[in-house]
Motif scaffolding. Structure first.
Motif, PDB file in Angstrom:
ATOM      1  N   VAL A  42       1.392  -9.667  -5.830  1.00 40.02           N
ATOM      2  CA  VAL A  42       1.761  -7.571  -5.869  1.00 40.02           C
ATOM      3  C   VAL A  42       2.958  -7.924  -5.111  1.00 40.02           C
ATOM      4  O   VAL A  42       3.494  -8.047  -4.252  1.00 40.02           O
ATOM      5  CB  VAL A  42       0.705  -7.665  -4.974  1.00 40.02           C
ATOM      6  N   LEU A  43       3.444  -6.523  -6.453  1.00 43.05           N
ATOM      7  CA  LEU A  43       4.804  -6.657  -5.661  1.00 43.05           C
ATOM      8  C   LEU A  43       4.194  -4.359  -5.156  1.00 43.05           C
ATOM      9  O   LEU A  43       5.373  -3.901  -3.719  1.00 43.05           O
ATOM     10  CB  LEU A  43       5.686  -5.977  -6.750  1.00 43.05           C
ATOM     11  N   ASP A  44       4.086  -3.667  -5.820  1.00 44.39           N
ATOM     12  CA  ASP A  44       3.727  -2.291  -5.761  1.00 44.39           C
ATOM     13  C   ASP A  44       2.506  -1.920  -6.409  1.00 44.39           C
ATOM     14  O   ASP A  44       2.392  -2.042  -7.705  1.00 44.39           O
ATOM     15  CB  ASP A  44       5.084  -2.016  -6.644  1.00 44.39           C
ATOM     16  N   THR A  45       1.812  -1.467  -5.509  1.00 46.62           N
ATOM     17  CA  THR A  45       0.282  -1.029  -5.732  1.00 46.62           C
ATOM     18  C   THR A  45       0.624  -0.056  -7.154  1.00 46.62           C
ATOM     19  O   THR A  45      -0.473   1.300  -7.012  1.00 46.62           O
ATOM     20  CB  THR A  45      -0.417  -0.794  -4.888  1.00 46.62           C
ATOM     21  N   ASN A  46       1.408   1.139  -6.541  1.00 45.42           N
ATOM     22  CA  ASN A  46       1.829   2.565  -6.874  1.00 45.42           C
ATOM     23  C   ASN A  46       1.533   2.718  -8.891  1.00 45.42           C
ATOM     24  O   ASN A  46       2.229   1.996  -8.921  1.00 45.42           O
ATOM     25  CB  ASN A  46       3.185   2.861  -6.388  1.00 45.42           C
ATOM     26  N   GLY A  47       0.238   3.676  -8.803  1.00 48.78           N
ATOM     27  CA  GLY A  47      -0.058   3.893  -9.712  1.00 48.78           C
ATOM     28  C   GLY A  47      -0.442   2.464 -11.018  1.00 48.78           C
ATOM     29  O   GLY A  47      -1.478   2.773 -12.008  1.00 48.78           O
ATOM     30  N   GLU A  83       0.843  -1.168   0.132  1.00 53.86           N
ATOM     31  CA  GLU A  83      -0.131   0.411  -0.096  1.00 53.86           C
ATOM     32  C   GLU A  83       0.955   1.049  -0.016  1.00 53.86           C
ATOM     33  O   GLU A  83       1.986   1.121   0.333  1.00 53.86           O
ATOM     34  CB  GLU A  83      -0.867   0.354   1.033  1.00 53.86           C
ATOM     35  N   ARG A  84       0.208   2.479  -0.094  1.00 56.60           N
ATOM     36  CA  ARG A  84       1.377   3.509  -0.516  1.00 56.60           C
ATOM     37  C   ARG A  84       0.488   4.948   0.163  1.00 56.60           C
ATOM     38  O   ARG A  84      -0.691   4.547  -0.217  1.00 56.60           O
ATOM     39  CB  ARG A  84       1.650   4.108  -1.608  1.00 56.60           C
ATOM     40  N   THR A  85       0.945   5.723   0.912  1.00 47.63           N
ATOM     41  CA  THR A  85       0.488   7.010   0.707  1.00 47.63           C
ATOM     42  C   THR A  85       1.490   8.249   0.342  1.00 47.63           C
ATOM     43  O   THR A  85       2.502   7.861   0.199  1.00 47.63           O
ATOM     44  CB  THR A  85       1.200   6.700   2.775  1.00 47.63           C
ATOM     45  N   PHE A  86       0.800   9.377   0.044  1.00 46.08           N
ATOM     46  CA  PHE A  86       1.540  10.320  -0.689  1.00 46.08           C
ATOM     47  C   PHE A  86       1.569  11.848   0.463  1.00 46.08           C
ATOM     48  O   PHE A  86       0.256  11.762   0.834  1.00 46.08           O
ATOM     49  CB  PHE A  86       0.359  10.766  -2.061  1.00 46.08           C
ATOM     50  N   VAL A  87       2.528  12.281   0.444  1.00 42.25           N
ATOM     51  CA  VAL A  87       2.592  13.622   0.492  1.00 42.25           C
ATOM     52  C   VAL A  87       2.870  14.390  -0.667  1.00 42.25           C
ATOM     53  O   VAL A  87       4.046  14.045  -1.375  1.00 42.25           O
ATOM     54  CB  VAL A  87       4.037  14.211   1.455  1.00 42.25           C
ATOM     55  N   THR A  88       1.971  15.696  -1.074  1.00 42.99           N
ATOM     56  CA  THR A  88       2.892  16.146  -1.998  1.00 42.99           C
ATOM     57  C   THR A  88       2.768  17.890  -2.077  1.00 42.99           C
ATOM     58  O   THR A  88       2.235  18.301  -1.183  1.00 42.99           O
ATOM     59  CB  THR A  88       1.552  16.089  -3.308  1.00 42.99           C
ATOM     60  N   GLY A  89       4.038  18.256  -2.627  1.00 43.40           N
ATOM     61  CA  GLY A  89       4.259  19.209  -2.760  1.00 43.40           C
ATOM     62  C   GLY A  89       4.049  20.112  -3.804  1.00 43.40           C
ATOM     63  O   GLY A  89       5.147  19.771  -5.271  1.00 43.40           O
ATOM     64  N   SER A  90       3.402  20.826  -4.311  1.00 42.16           N
ATOM     65  CA  SER A  90       2.969  21.054  -5.745  1.00 42.16           C
ATOM     66  C   SER A  90       4.005  22.140  -6.707  1.00 42.16           C
ATOM     67  O   SER A  90       4.759  22.776  -5.965  1.00 42.16           O
ATOM     68  CB  SER A  90       1.528  22.123  -5.516  1.00 42.16           C
ATOM     69  N   GLY A  91       3.909  22.413  -7.485  1.00 39.88           N
ATOM     70  CA  GLY A  91       4.719  23.113  -8.032  1.00 39.88           C
ATOM     71  C   GLY A  91       4.301  23.696  -9.409  1.00 39.88           C
ATOM     72  O   GLY A  91       3.561  23.772  -9.467  1.00 39.88           O
ATOM     73  N   ALA A  92       4.993  23.440 -10.459  1.00 39.14           N
ATOM     74  CA  ALA A  92       3.897  24.352 -12.111  1.00 39.14           C
ATOM     75  C   ALA A  92       3.373  23.534 -12.346  1.00 39.14           C
ATOM     76  O   ALA A  92       2.165  23.912 -13.112  1.00 39.14           O
ATOM     77  CB  ALA A  92       5.483  24.984 -13.071  1.00 39.14           C
ATOM     78  N   GLU A  93       2.973  22.088 -12.793  1.00 39.88           N
ATOM     79  CA  GLU A  93       2.031  21.664 -12.958  1.00 39.88           C
ATOM     80  C   GLU A  93       0.486  21.521 -12.417  1.00 39.88           C
ATOM     81  O   GLU A  93      -0.602  21.542 -13.544  1.00 39.88           O
ATOM     82  CB  GLU A  93       2.467  19.994 -12.352  1.00 39.88           C
ATOM     83  N   THR A  94       0.364  22.725 -11.377  1.00 37.81           N
ATOM     84  CA  THR A  94      -0.963  23.436 -11.112  1.00 37.81           C
ATOM     85  C   THR A  94      -1.204  24.853 -10.906  1.00 37.81           C
ATOM     86  O   THR A  94      -2.244  24.986 -11.338  1.00 37.81           O
ATOM     87  CB  THR A  94      -0.998  23.683  -9.731  1.00 37.81           C
TER      88      THR A  94
END
Length: 297
Positions: free
Chosen positions: A239-244, A103-114
């Motif tokens: 399952v190895l990695d559910t990211n994406g 399982e994966r948990t995210f922390v996002t630091g936004s930049g030009a993409e927004t």
């Protein structure tokens, strides 16, 4: 295949850290591995391109090393970029904590993409415009996306679904042709823990001809359309990695719809693509068409 997938969301750099468990508040853990990838919306576009779709990135990208890497990897997948780089701002970063359950948990630091840049391209009648929940939580970006004309919209609310302003969400749903979310997001939207009940409830919030897809991980997905709800199973994998995985599903599902594939068959093939993706490490692990064809027989 006559139409394009036009992605209006965000491409970021994923900093993926495999950890034995998430740290407690105020604590620390030592990562077992640390890898950087181009991720976010890139995963959806790479999946669709590998499935054979014509793909356009209409989101932001920065000026700097991260933006350069984004542009290079989009080009390598054959994705066209419609917007110029944003001056003085680099592309953002998403820290992905991958635990020992996959399982994966995210922390996002936004930049030009927004950033809100030039107007988004008008969609041709045969195009699918991909709308991310990450766009909908930024009011200026949401207004830009909702002003886009033509085509049909595939909406993926993502993990921030609960943070989307109700009026923006209602306006988005009114234009949605395909709503795709995972079972957690479906529960947040409907209060229903059963994916079939959630899919049925979500179908009441979108136009009558729209399709709702609730992704259920190893179980595949649930599809609601034309007043019916059907379970579309997946294949069994280790399952190895559910990211994406959800991104691989969305990209493949969109590509199949652009080919004119029936909705249930498109969902079945998207399930296979997502299943193959979770057997590989990294976010942009969607398979090629030949790989899915081999499993779809």
């Amino acid at each position: 295949m006559t139409g394009r997938l036009v992605h209006t969301g965000q491409v970021v750099i994923d900093l993926v850290m495999q950890v034995p468990a998430l740290p407690p508040v105020g604590g620390d853990v030592l990562a077992l591995s640390t890898v950087e990838y181009v991720g976010g919306g890139f995963n959806v576009m790479a999946a669709a391109a590998r499935a054979g779709a014509t793909v356009v990135y209409a989101g932001g990208h920065g000026t700097g090393a991260r933006g350069d890497r984004v542009r290079a990897e989009l080009a390598a997948e054959g994705v066209t970029i419609s917007q110029p780089a944003t001056a003085s701002i680099d592309t953002g970063v998403c820290v992905v904590l991958l635990d020992n359950t996959g399982e994966r948990t995210f922390v996002t630091g936004s930049g030009a993409e927004t950033a809100v840049g030039d107007p988004l391209p008008e969609l041709d009648a045969s195009d699918i415009g991909y709308v991310s929940g990450y766009s909908l939580v930024v009011p200026e970006k949401a207004e830009q996306v909702l002003a886009m004309q033509g085509g049909t919209l595939l909406v993926d609310p993502g993990p921030l679904v609960a943070d989307i302003a109700p009026d923006i969400w209602a306006r988005t749903l009114a234009r949605t042709a395909v709503l795709s979310c995972n079972d957690r997001e479906a529960q947040l939207l409907t209060g229903q823990s059963d994916p079939q009940a959630a899919a049925s409830a979500l179908a009441e919030t979108v136009p009558a001809a729209a399709v709702v897809v609730v992704r259920t991980g190893a179980g595949g997905c649930v599809v609601a359309q034309n007043g019916t709800v059907q379970v579309v199973p997946s294949i069994s994998v280790e399952v190895l990695d559910t990211n994406g995985a959800g991104d691989a599903h969305c990209g493949w599902f969109a590509a199949e719809l652009l080919r004119g594939t029936d909705v249930l068959e498109a969902a079945r093939r998207a399930n296979i693509a997502a299943a193959i993706a979770v057997t590989r490490s990294g976010p942009a692990t969607a398979p090629t068409r030949s790989e899915v064809d081999a499993k779809a027989l």
